[in-house]
Scaffold this active site. Structure first.
Site, PDB file in Angstrom:
ATOM      1  N   TYR A 125      25.027 -28.002   4.197  1.00 58.24           N
ATOM      2  CA  TYR A 125      25.628 -29.289   3.799  1.00 58.24           C
ATOM      3  C   TYR A 125      26.066 -29.182   2.349  1.00 58.24           C
ATOM      4  O   TYR A 125      25.363 -28.617   1.505  1.00 58.24           O
ATOM      5  CB  TYR A 125      24.606 -30.422   3.936  1.00 58.24           C
ATOM      6  CG  TYR A 125      25.099 -31.730   3.341  1.00 58.24           C
ATOM      7  CD1 TYR A 125      25.821 -32.631   4.116  1.00 58.24           C
ATOM      8  CD2 TYR A 125      24.874 -32.040   2.001  1.00 58.24           C
ATOM      9  CE1 TYR A 125      26.299 -33.815   3.575  1.00 58.24           C
ATOM     10  CE2 TYR A 125      25.349 -33.225   1.449  1.00 58.24           C
ATOM     11  CZ  TYR A 125      26.060 -34.105   2.242  1.00 58.24           C
ATOM     12  OH  TYR A 125      26.543 -35.270   1.697  1.00 58.24           O
ATOM     13  N   GLU A 213      32.869 -34.456   1.263  1.00 64.45           N
ATOM     14  CA  GLU A 213      31.652 -34.096   1.987  1.00 64.45           C
ATOM     15  C   GLU A 213      32.018 -33.106   3.085  1.00 64.45           C
ATOM     16  O   GLU A 213      32.879 -33.388   3.917  1.00 64.45           O
ATOM     17  CB  GLU A 213      30.997 -35.333   2.598  1.00 64.45           C
ATOM     18  CG  GLU A 213      29.692 -35.014   3.332  1.00 64.45           C
ATOM     19  CD  GLU A 213      29.060 -36.249   3.945  1.00 64.45           C
ATOM     20  OE1 GLU A 213      27.954 -36.621   3.514  1.00 64.45           O
ATOM     21  OE2 GLU A 213      29.677 -36.834   4.859  1.00 64.45           O
TER      22      GLU A 213
END
Length: 402
Positions: A125, A213
């Protein structure tokens, strides 16, 4: 301004970020042709079909009409068309949508990057955003990619890392290397990740983003580092510098009333209360919503008419507020500085007459330049409009009419 995954990936690629390649289709008839072309370019025969909506959780989400998930692996060209038909045009319900979901107008047909190789692929991530407390851009990353990052932060916070960027010197080499090290990488993957981090941060700064993101960032089985997904929010105040990015706006993903208000030059945000708010200035709007809440009501919207509250603008604002069937009263709270209160009052009277009978009571508080004259205009208009001098008085009137 939010972007679709395929739009965010196009920006990333323009800054040198390696991405999962794909093609976008808005009808099933084009799906096989474009998938064939993608297969020729990539050598891949399996494809990932992804719904393009402004909401997360697409993979676990369900299309109401077909019960398909929003992200589906098509194991071969012959599976592509049926897979696309199961998603395209349907309403995808995820944890970030309403119960009715969002209509899928486009799907992304992407290459399958989880191919066999010398080692197992790994998912990470990574995001870049502004830490407002530290007043610094911050890279947040974790070894737990492909998962709900909020759950990771709550259950295993030690797996969340942060790299705070000093704006005087920008992202430093040792920081990019530390990110790669904390993700447990080595060799070619280590070098690929440091390059990925540099390019991602350059994209974030270069397009005036509020957030990038990537979940997941993938280390492929042959040690390449690529962005498999992208969630991008651009700073709307900077779009005048980026006409090409502004053109990416998809108004079908936005609240139609908010779009209409924006086209009229009004700052409007729809809420779920029962009292419409018309103000001039964001600070006054916040104070108005607070006093409504304290008086027993709930704000139905945030609507800032700005510094030119003339009859046309006020009428447009009324019409937008009244599109919400939950509105039971409207509170107009204007501070006349640049704009004179008597002009605003006349605008309210004219708008009321132009619209005919307004079905809900209107409470008007006008303070500032020519406030006395404004109150006289309202009181002598003969309309179903209540005037107030103090904000608390206006709030009490709201409480009475609800």
């Amino acid at each position: 301004m939010n972007l679709h995954e395929f739009q965010g990936k196009s920006i990333l690629e323009s800054f040198g970020v390696a991405i999962q390649r794909g093609v976008v289709v808005d009808n099933a008839a084009d799906a096989v042709t474009k998938a064939n072309k993608l297969s020729e370019e990539t050598g891949m025969e399996w494809f990932v079909v992804k719904a393009q909506i402004h909401a997360g959780g697409r993979g676990k989400g369900v299309v109401t009409e077909t019960q398909s998930h929003g992200v589906v692996l098509a194991k071969g060209i012959d599976k592509v068309e049926d897979t696309v038909k199961g998603i395209l045009g349907g309403h995808l319900v995820t944890k970030q949508t309403s119960d009715t979901g969002k209509k899928v107008n486009k799907v992304l047909i992407a290459e399958d990057v989880y191919y066999p190789g010398a080692s197992e692929p790994s998912e990470f991530y990574m995001s870049v955003l502004l830490d407002r407390e530290k007043e610094r851009n911050t890279i947040i990353y974790s070894t737990e990619g492909g998962m709900d990052i909020e759950a990771v932060a709550e259950e295993t916070p030690e797996l969340i890392f942060k790299e705070v960027i000093d704006p005087r010197v920008g992202l430093q080499g040792f920081q990019a290397r530390r990110i790669a090290f904390n993700l447990g990488l080595s060799g070619q993957a280590f070098k690929g990740m440091t390059k990925f981090v540099y390019s991602l941060y350059a994209a974030y700064e270069g397009c005036d983003a509020s957030m990038f993101e990537i979940n997941p960032v993938l280390k492929t089985s042959d040690d390449k580092i690529i962005a498999v997904d992208s969630k991008v929010t651009l700073d709307g105040n900077s779009l005048y510098r980026h006409k090409d990015y502004a053109a990416m706006r998809d108004v079908t993903e936005e609240d139609p009333t908010e779009v209409e208000a924006g086209e009229a030059g009004l700052n409007y945000v729809n809420l779920d209360g029962n009292v419409g708010c018309m103000v001039n200035g964001a600070g006054l709007a916040m104070a108005t919503m607070d006093i409504i809440k304290l008086s027993g009501g709930n704000p139905a919207n945030f609507l800032d008419v700005g510094g030119t509250a003339d009859a046309e603008r006020v009428e447009k604002a009324f019409r937008i507020i009244l599109k919400d069937p939950n509105v039971k009263a409207i509170l107009v709270n204007i501070f006349g500085g640049i704009v004179r209160c008597d002009r605003v009052a006349q605008g309210i009277v004219d708008a009321y007459k132009n619209m005919g009978e307004i079905p809900v009571p209107i409470i008007v508080r006008l303070q500032g330049t020519n406030a006395v004259e404004a109150k006289t205009l309202i009181d002598e208009s003969g309309l179903n409009v209540h005037s107030a001098v103090l904000l608390q008085e206006a709030a009490d009137l709201v409480s009475e009419v609800l």
